[in-house]
Design a protein around this motif. Structure first.
Motif, PDB file in Angstrom:
ATOM      1  N   ILE A 109     -37.859 -31.326   6.950  1.00  0.00           N
ATOM      2  CA  ILE A 109     -38.510 -32.504   6.469  1.00  0.00           C
ATOM      3  C   ILE A 109     -39.360 -32.304   5.292  1.00  0.00           C
ATOM      4  O   ILE A 109     -39.654 -31.026   5.017  1.00  0.00           O
ATOM      5  N   PRO A 110     -39.253 -33.165   4.507  1.00  0.00           N
ATOM      6  CA  PRO A 110     -39.865 -33.130   2.901  1.00  0.00           C
ATOM      7  C   PRO A 110     -41.413 -32.430   3.012  1.00  0.00           C
ATOM      8  O   PRO A 110     -41.977 -33.016   4.139  1.00  0.00           O
ATOM      9  N   ALA A 127     -38.600 -39.686   1.347  1.00  0.00           N
ATOM     10  CA  ALA A 127     -39.041 -39.553   2.803  1.00  0.00           C
ATOM     11  C   ALA A 127     -39.067 -40.482   3.874  1.00  0.00           C
ATOM     12  O   ALA A 127     -38.438 -40.380   4.745  1.00  0.00           O
ATOM     13  N   TRP A 133     -36.054 -39.907   6.112  1.00  0.00           N
ATOM     14  CA  TRP A 133     -36.349 -39.032   7.393  1.00  0.00           C
ATOM     15  C   TRP A 133     -37.336 -39.732   8.407  1.00  0.00           C
ATOM     16  O   TRP A 133     -37.380 -39.588   9.364  1.00  0.00           O
ATOM     17  N   PHE A 171     -42.744 -36.862   6.763  1.00  0.00           N
ATOM     18  CA  PHE A 171     -42.987 -35.435   5.821  1.00  0.00           C
ATOM     19  C   PHE A 171     -44.276 -34.904   6.169  1.00  0.00           C
ATOM     20  O   PHE A 171     -45.189 -35.562   6.725  1.00  0.00           O
TER      21      PHE A 171
END
Length: 371
Positions: free
Chosen positions: A68-69, A93, A97, A100
């Motif tokens: 993940i970022p 993000a 996703w 983050f």
């Protein structure tokens, strides 16, 4: 009572299995999963075994580059160019996703460590002191319990939980456990300030004015939950937390270094490896709703492990705790002929009630409100 549960676990899964009796004995003990471990359980009792937890059902990513970022918040308040860069990273993000990690977030590492130790200390203190907080009266502002949905869901999870309301009407300080009282108040104050910044960044990432989400009361209700996941003798049979999305707008998660949190991304599970000093941020259902699916709610779970107890502290920001008839739906400024509303309007409390009644069954509560 714990001896009965431990004995059943050792004897296996006979046809005379009485689930209700096992659940009641477990709950009446008021010692949670840690009580089972302290009693020396060597096998996972049947009440914890998950059909949902099938390691072959959905693969775990073996790509070590897939993570993940991680976003650096350094300069977010004093450098316009850096802030614009951060807003872009938050947008990516949240769109891609739903989760983050952040560092240079302004909360001292010592406070983070003390908060983890506070929840660990609560769970590892004298059991008779801890029992005083055990309750299934969820109208209380301070709750210690194992499995909020113990009597509703088909399988329990391998964790115990301490929770309390932080805002708008927190408990009296003397109502909080002495072992973690001061750090809960200090940590929560810091997290609330941080979340104001995160909501500004999220609003700007949506192309809105900085205060738009805050003006919608998105950060006015705050609920803290500290989870304690004891080491598990057979972690392959159960879960720490079932597959779910958070109903919140944003969740700020502090986790220790044990690991076990996983995000479902592109049809595979991705490990959310702990980063010292970092916080995990995930987009909840309510932000997906008001953003009209521009931002995605993160589907995640926590694995049980045999190595060591895992501790995490989640701060959930939403309007759910507020007594309001205010209707929420996709933000009007984000809508157009090309982007019509995807969800019906509802009150925050109605959404929360539906999410709670549905339970953590791995499905999206948002689907119920689709137009």
């Amino acid at each position: 009572m714990l001896q009965k549960i431990t004995k059943r676990a050792q004897e296996g899964m006979g046809s005379d299995y009485d689930r209700e009796s096992e659940l009641k004995a477990f709950d009446d003990s008021k010692t949670g999963v840690k009580g089972l471990v302290d009693a020396g359980v060597a096998k996972v009792p049947r009440m914890f075994i998950h059909s949902q937890h099938n390691p072959h059902e959905m693969s775990v990513s073996t790509n070590t580059q897939l993570s993940i970022p991680i976003i650096d918040l350094e300069g977010v308040h004093r450098d316009a160019i850096q802030r614009a860069k951060i807003v872009g990273e938050v947008r990516n993000a949240c769109e891609t996703w739903g989760m983050f990690q952040i560092f240079n977030h302004g909360i001292m590492k010592s406070i983070l460590e003390e908060m983890i130790q506070g929840i660990r200390g609560f769970n590892e203190q004298d059991v008779e002191v801890k029992k005083e907080f055990y309750t299934r009266d969820f109208t209380k502002k301070v709750i210690y319990v194992s499995n909020f949905d113990l009597f509703q869901d088909p399988a329990a999870t391998w964790k115990d939980s301490f929770s309390c309301i932080i805002a708008p009407n927190p408990p009296e300080p003397t109502d909080l456990p002495e072992v973690c009282r001061d750090i809960i108040m200090e940590y929560s104050k810091e997290v609330m300030m941080l979340t104001n910044t995160l909501l500004e960044l999220a609003a700007e990432a949506l192309g809105l004015k900085s205060n738009h989400l805050k003006d919608m009361q998105c950060a006015d209700g705050v609920y803290l939950i500290g989870h304690y996941y004891p080491a598990c003798p057979e972690p392959e049979l159960t879960l720490g937390t079932k597959i779910h999305t958070d109903p919140s707008v944003l969740t700020v998660l502090l986790q220790d270094q044990v690991g076990g949190l996983q995000l479902f991304h592109e049809n595979q599970w991705v490990n959310v490896n702990p980063v010292p000093g970092a916080l995990v941020i995930n987009t909840g259902d309510f932000l997906q709703l008001v953003s009209n699916d521009m931002f995605k709610s993160a589907k995640h779970r926590v694995l049980a492990n045999h190595k060591a107890p895992r501790v995490s502290v989640g701060s959930f920001f939403s309007p759910f705790i507020l007594s309001s008839s205010k209707l929420y739906g996709p933000i009007k400024e984000l809508l157009s002929e090309e982007n019509p509303p995807k969800y019906k309007e509802m009150t925050a409390r109605d959404y929360k009630a539906f999410h709670k009644a549905k339970g953590l069954d791995g499905t999206y509560a948002l689907q119920h409100f689709k137009l």
